[in-house]
Scaffold this active site. Structure first.
Site, mmCIF file in Angstrom:
data_model
loop_
_atom_site.group_PDB
_atom_site.id
_atom_site.type_symbol
_atom_site.label_atom_id
_atom_site.label_comp_id
_atom_site.label_asym_id
_atom_site.label_seq_id
_atom_site.Cartn_x
_atom_site.Cartn_y
_atom_site.Cartn_z
ATOM 1 N N HIS A 1 21.315 22.055 -13.372
ATOM 2 C CA HIS A 1 20.908 20.842 -14.089
ATOM 3 C C HIS A 1 20.785 19.688 -13.089
ATOM 4 C CE1 HIS A 1 20.654 17.833 -17.238
ATOM 5 N NE2 HIS A 1 21.566 17.128 -16.584
ATOM 6 N N SER B 1 -13.004 44.263 -7.845
ATOM 7 C CA SER B 1 -14.044 43.938 -8.818
ATOM 8 C C SER B 1 -14.974 42.862 -8.287
ATOM 9 C CB SER B 1 -13.404 43.462 -10.129
ATOM 10 O OG SER B 1 -12.677 42.256 -9.916
#
Length: 577
Positions: A547, A234
């Site tokens: 964690h 495009s």
């Protein structure tokens, strides 16, 4: 440790011309629509295939190597190259356009033994690499650093002191240009290493399975291919009444060169492109005015995310805006006069205001680049410039019939104008050409806006999900969590953020996920892959996340959902390792 086996059986849907003997398995079995996910092939007693040319087993791709480099090394070790085409054709596959979509399709095709050529009339990499997502990320990297260095409160909370931060405009521009050059070279080299034939010129479809290409002033060449993919991308869309001079009124193509930093710039359009450039320009010292035709900024985002983004990304910065207005006429600066922008009401078309600014960036979206493709030769009529395709990217003619052996991917078909969507579509087409039916679920394709902080999304917005639920007769629920509860975000002093999950409580199906916060563009992939693989929340609720990491934002989001526990979690069954 445990491994999981997931067998997905689909009815075979061989594409036109697909070889029935594609990819035989050990013992003479063929895939026939069966896909193996998350399982070592040794667990099924499958051995790796020997190269038919050498009789050797190609080495496994080395860990840590890029996929294309590893594949090229394996092909070289096996004595393989750009294979032999089907009888009567120059190539198995010809791709018109060497952007991200065309590159992804070409690499996958050669890895699957298809003799492949790619035609490019400009430069390898297309819009994304040369004038889009790649250089813009270089500029956004600079804007992110500048924001950190200028945020005295943030630095002080971390015990840091920085005095008089600044930037060199040409140095910033050089960083973007160098990145483009490197990525473009990488893409070119990866295709050459695998044996893709790169043909220079403008490609035109002249008939079924025939393509002509050439440069201006030189004789054209005609080649034949069993299948053809259109991947022409495009260009920036510029509305009527806007005069582009490339200096004071310009599109993103010009802005990425960063030839100057205006004191005051108007950005017409507040979507992804406009929002990212507002982040860049305000970080470099510009004042920004948005001009948006719809009644709210960021109309493509989930409304709740859009409101939060406005509070974080718009209101505290040197940004003002006009909504519900069109830029009827924009005149470039000349003879000492500023850029003039005439605004009219988007509904009544009555004059509203006239802005005088130093520059105007036109960020009103993109238009497909499909002119000159020769589609009239095969009775294909574009729709607003887009090539009509079905769910398998097969091109349809003016009568709604499939055009044999012709596909279109990426921005040119308008299904989802994102570089990675184009690549996914290209890979999907190649899978079909190899006799393995594949339909891309576009609702599983993520999107991201690389502002500071970032925004990401996948699937449906809440209004879209509610509309779907009403039509189909099911209930939806919404779960939310904050970055302020995340240890890693707090350690970075970046607790401002939010994640939202839209889902079906009866089945545990994810309908959409939206994130605004630190590294949102990276976090979204756990959700997008869950949608793609059909993973239910019943399964995700018990998944483990390290964690302290930002991934725990999604972990908390999944765990907070209330789903029907009686629904089977998955078809995956553990396999003892």
């Amino acid at each position: 440790m445990h491994s999981a086996i997931s067998l997905s059986v689909a009815a075979p849907f061989p594409a036109a011309g697909a070889r029935s003997d594609a990819f035989p398995l050990a013992g003479g079995l063929r895939p026939a629509g069966i896909r193996f996910c998350g399982l070592r092939r040794e667990a099924l007693g499958l051995r790796r295939l020997r190269s038919p040319a050498t009789g050797r087993i190609p080495p496994a791709p080395a860990r840590g190597l890029p996929r294309t480099v590893a594949a090229a090394a394996a092909a070289a070790a096996a004595g393989a190259g750009n294979g032999s085409p089907a009888s009567g054709f120059d190539y198995d596959l010809v791709i018109i356009g060497a952007g991200v979509g065309g590159h992804g399709a070409a690499v996958h095709a050669v890895e699957n033994g298809l003799k492949t050529a790619i035609i490019e009339g400009d430069v390898v990499g297309g819009t994304c690499v040369n004038r889009g997502c790649v250089p813009s990320k270089a500029l956004l990297a600079v804007s992110g650093r500048m924001r950190e260095l200028h945020d005295e409160h943030h630095l002080k909370s971390l015990g840091l002191k920085v005095s008089s931060p600044g930037y060199d405009r040409q140095g910033v521009a050089d960083h973007a240009n160098n990145l483009v050059s490197n990525i473009r070279s990488n893409l070119t080299n990866s295709m050459k290493a695998l044996g893709v034939d790169i043909l220079t010129g403008v490609g035109t479809v002249v008939g079924t399975q025939k393509v002509r290409y050439g440069k201006v002033g030189l004789p054209d060449k005609e080649i034949t291919a069993r299948d053809i993919i259109i991947a022409t991308g495009s260009v920036p869309f510029v509305p009527n009444g806007i005069e582009i001079d490339g200096k004071t009124v310009f599109t993103s193509d010009h802005a990425l060169k960063l030839e100057w930093v205006p004191d005051w710039i108007a950005i017409v359009g507040s979507g992804y492109i406009g929002l990212e450039f507002s982040d860049v320009y305000t970080a470099l010292g510009s004042e920004v005015t948005f001009v948006e035709a719809l009644d709210q900024l960021m109309p493509g985002f989930d409304p709740e995310i859009g409101k939060l983004a406005q509070r974080i990304l718009i209101n505290p910065r040197k940004i003002d805006y006009h909504t519900g207005v069109f830029a009827k006429k924009i005149t470039p600066a000349k003879d000492g006069k500023p850029v003039l922008i005439e605004l009219i009401d988007a509904k009544t078309k009555e004059p509203k205001d006239t802005l005088e600014v130093d520059a105007a960036l036109i960020a009103t979206g993109r238009a497909p680049f499909t002119k000159g493709l020769g589609l009239e030769n095969i009775n294909v009529v574009t729709q607003r410039g887009f090539v009509p395709v079905d769910e398998r990217m097969r091109v349809m003619d003016a009568n709604g019939n499939l055009v044999p052996h012709l596909y279109c991917i990426g921005d040119a078909n308008g299904k989802l104008m994102l570089a990675h969507a184009a690549s996914a579509q290209g890979i999907s087409v190649v899978e079909q050409l190899c006799g393995r039916d594949n339909v891309l679920n576009h609702l599983s394709v993520p999107a991201a806006c690389f502002t500071h902080p970032e925004i990401s999304m996948v699937g449906l917005t809440e209004p879209q999900a509610r509309e779907k639920a009403e039509k189909e007769g099911f209930e939806i629920s919404v779960a939310k969590t904050s970055f302020k509860a995340n240890t890693k975000a707090l350690a970075e002093n970046e607790g401002e953020g939010f994640a939202k999950l839209i889902y079906r409580p009866d089945t545990g199906e994810i309908l959409g996920v939206h994130i605004l916060g630190l590294h949102a563009a990276d976090l979204i992939h756990e959700a997008s892959n869950a949608i793609a693989l059909g993973t239910r929340l019943q399964e995700l609720k018990v998944a483990v996340h390290a964690h302290p990491t930002l991934s725990e934002v999604l972990d908390e989001l999944f765990k907070s959902t209330k789903v029907n526990a009686a629904v089977s979690r998955s078809i995956n069954e553990p396999v003892a390792a």
